[in-house]
Design a protein around this motif. Structure first.
Motif, short mmCIF file in Angstrom:
data_model
loop_
_atom_site.label_atom_id
_atom_site.label_comp_id
_atom_site.label_asym_id
_atom_site.label_seq_id
_atom_site.Cartn_x
_atom_site.Cartn_y
_atom_site.Cartn_z
N GLU A 28 -22.18 -6.70 50.74
CA GLU A 28 -23.36 -5.96 50.66
C GLU A 28 -24.63 -6.68 51.04
OE1 GLU A 28 -23.58 -2.76 49.91
OE2 GLU A 28 -21.28 -3.11 50.27
N ARG A 29 -24.61 -8.21 50.76
CA ARG A 29 -25.55 -9.08 51.36
C ARG A 29 -25.74 -8.87 52.90
NH1 ARG A 29 -24.63 -12.27 46.68
NH2 ARG A 29 -23.10 -13.40 47.95
N ILE A 30 -24.69 -9.03 53.40
CA ILE A 30 -24.57 -8.94 55.03
C ILE A 30 -25.11 -7.57 55.45
CG2 ILE A 30 -23.16 -8.88 56.90
CD1 ILE A 30 -21.30 -10.90 55.55
N LEU A 31 -24.93 -6.53 54.76
CA LEU A 31 -25.37 -5.37 55.05
C LEU A 31 -26.94 -5.42 54.84
CD1 LEU A 31 -22.40 -2.99 54.01
CD2 LEU A 31 -23.12 -3.22 56.34
N ALA A 32 -27.19 -5.66 53.82
CA ALA A 32 -28.76 -5.63 53.37
C ALA A 32 -29.54 -6.32 54.29
CB ALA A 32 -28.92 -5.92 51.80
N ASN A 33 -29.20 -7.66 54.66
CA ASN A 33 -29.96 -8.53 55.64
C ASN A 33 -29.91 -7.61 57.05
OD1 ASN A 33 -30.48 -9.96 53.38
ND2 ASN A 33 -29.26 -11.84 54.30
N GLY A 34 -28.94 -6.88 57.22
CA GLY A 34 -29.05 -6.37 58.70
C GLY A 34 -29.95 -5.20 58.59
N LEU A 35 -30.26 -4.75 57.43
CA LEU A 35 -31.12 -3.63 57.38
C LEU A 35 -32.62 -3.89 57.33
CD1 LEU A 35 -29.39 -0.99 54.96
CD2 LEU A 35 -29.18 -1.19 57.42
N ARG A 36 -32.69 -5.39 57.34
CA ARG A 36 -34.31 -6.01 57.43
C ARG A 36 -34.49 -6.20 58.73
NH1 ARG A 36 -36.98 -5.84 52.92
NH2 ARG A 36 -38.38 -7.47 53.82
N ALA A 37 -33.74 -5.80 59.77
CA ALA A 37 -34.23 -6.06 61.13
C ALA A 37 -35.40 -5.30 61.57
CB ALA A 37 -33.01 -5.85 62.03
N PRO A 38 -36.29 -5.68 62.40
CA PRO A 38 -37.49 -4.73 62.81
C PRO A 38 -36.71 -3.53 63.80
CG PRO A 38 -37.07 -6.79 64.20
CD PRO A 38 -36.25 -6.91 63.18
N LEU A 85 -18.66 -1.57 62.31
CA LEU A 85 -18.94 -0.75 63.16
C LEU A 85 -20.48 -0.58 63.35
CD1 LEU A 85 -16.00 -0.27 63.10
CD2 LEU A 85 -15.87 1.76 64.09
N ALA A 86 -20.98 -0.76 64.42
CA ALA A 86 -22.47 -0.64 64.49
C ALA A 86 -22.66 0.38 65.40
CB ALA A 86 -23.20 -1.82 65.09
N PHE A 87 -23.61 1.45 65.08
CA PHE A 87 -23.94 2.46 65.96
C PHE A 87 -25.46 2.46 66.15
CE2 PHE A 87 -20.22 3.49 63.61
CZ PHE A 87 -19.46 4.17 64.70
N ALA A 88 -25.81 3.01 67.27
CA ALA A 88 -27.41 3.39 67.81
C ALA A 88 -27.49 4.74 67.52
CB ALA A 88 -27.63 2.67 68.84
N LEU A 127 -28.64 -10.20 62.68
CA LEU A 127 -28.96 -10.77 61.07
C LEU A 127 -27.80 -10.85 60.42
CD1 LEU A 127 -32.32 -9.10 60.54
CD2 LEU A 127 -31.75 -11.45 60.75
N MET A 128 -26.81 -9.95 60.70
CA MET A 128 -25.33 -9.71 59.96
C MET A 128 -24.73 -10.99 60.24
SD MET A 128 -24.21 -5.82 60.05
CE MET A 128 -25.25 -4.42 59.36
N LEU A 129 -24.70 -11.39 61.60
CA LEU A 129 -23.98 -12.47 61.89
C LEU A 129 -24.42 -13.82 61.25
CD1 LEU A 129 -23.54 -11.73 65.79
CD2 LEU A 129 -21.66 -11.83 64.12
N GLN A 130 -25.79 -13.95 61.37
CA GLN A 130 -26.46 -15.16 60.69
C GLN A 130 -26.31 -15.24 59.20
OE1 GLN A 130 -30.40 -14.50 62.27
NE2 GLN A 130 -30.12 -16.24 63.57
N THR A 131 -26.08 -13.95 58.59
CA THR A 131 -25.80 -14.03 57.00
C THR A 131 -24.49 -14.47 56.94
OG1 THR A 131 -27.47 -12.13 56.93
CG2 THR A 131 -25.96 -12.57 55.09
N ALA A 132 -23.53 -13.97 57.67
CA ALA A 132 -21.95 -14.36 57.67
C ALA A 132 -22.13 -16.05 57.70
CB ALA A 132 -21.21 -13.91 58.80
N VAL A 133 -22.91 -16.56 58.39
CA VAL A 133 -22.82 -18.26 58.47
C VAL A 133 -23.51 -18.52 57.09
CG1 VAL A 133 -23.53 -19.97 59.38
CG2 VAL A 133 -23.06 -18.16 60.85
N ASP A 134 -24.33 -17.97 56.54
CA ASP A 134 -25.09 -18.82 55.54
C ASP A 134 -24.13 -18.32 54.29
OD1 ASP A 134 -27.41 -19.51 54.31
OD2 ASP A 134 -27.68 -17.76 53.24
N GLU A 135 -23.25 -17.37 54.32
CA GLU A 135 -22.47 -17.07 53.10
C GLU A 135 -21.04 -17.73 53.25
OE1 GLU A 135 -22.91 -15.36 50.44
OE2 GLU A 135 -24.89 -14.25 50.94
N GLY A 136 -21.02 -18.72 54.27
CA GLY A 136 -19.74 -19.33 54.52
C GLY A 136 -18.65 -18.71 55.15
#
Length: 203
Positions: A28-38, A85-88, A127-136
């Motif tokens: 959920e943190r990974i998803l939440a951070n992704g949603l912070r994208a501009p 899965l990421a959709f536009a 942002l999700m990729l970076q959050t994954a790193v931050d979460e180990g």
């Protein structure tokens, strides 16, 4: 983890420990951070589909079953316990910029210098990729073959107008080798940064 360290450590991980699921709070943190994208006009024209457990096999069955060689290449990445899965959603942007506060009176794509529905979804993915790193965790972004796009959308009930840009695999890292592509080396700022005028690479 310091932000600079997150940036330095981010890489595409293609092998995972299948016995260690991604904890729900980390997911959920990974998803939440992704949603912070501009996003342009705060349109937020994106959507994400998470697949875990047997849901993942529905994806892999369609993505690989008719191509044994492709399935073999993806043996390690299939161990990832979580797929996103990421959709536009282009229509969200065309609708948003036809509103009075944006100044366009139609939904013409000709107004756009670039397809920001792809750009913004890509920033959410990063942002999700970076959050994954931050979460180990380890993570990889990859795209399915064009031939399986329609069956995937049908399988998961994705509505018309949502384009699948790719998939983020996530999990705890297992040993894997470097991609042969990395042998090309990272291009330096002196090669790709132009200063004041195109072709001027000097600081």
């Amino acid at each position: 983890m310091e932000f600079g360290e997150v940036v330095r450590r981010r890489r595409m991980v293609r092998n995972y420990d299948p016995d260690r699921p991604v904890p729900p709070d980390i997911r959920e943190r990974i998803l939440a951070n992704g949603l912070r994208a501009p996003s342009a006009g705060f349109a937020q024209g994106w959507a994400f589909l998470t697949l875990q457990g047997d849901e993942r096999e529905r994806y892999w069955r369609i993505a690989t079953d008719d191509d044994p060689e492709y399935a073999k290449v993806l043996t390690a990445i299939r161990r990832a316990p979580l797929l996103i899965l990421a959709f536009a959603h282009k229509e969200a942007y065309l609708d948003r910029y036809a509103k009075p506060d944006k100044g366009w009176d139609d939904r013409a794509e000709a107004h756009w210098t670039a397809p920001y529905w792809y750009v913004d979804t890509g920033m959410a993915i990063l942002l999700m990729l970076q959050t994954a790193v931050d979460e180990g965790l380890g993570a990889c972004f990859f795209g399915p073959r064009v031939e399986v796009l329609a069956p995937l959308l049908e399988e998961f009930g994705v509505p018309s107008g949502y384009e699948l840009l790719g998939v983020v695999s996530l999990g705890y890292r297992a040993p894997d080798g470097q991609s042969p592509s990395l042998g090309r080396g990272r291009r330096s700022a002196a090669e790709v940064v132009h200063r004041g005028n195109w072709g001027n690479h000097l600081p």
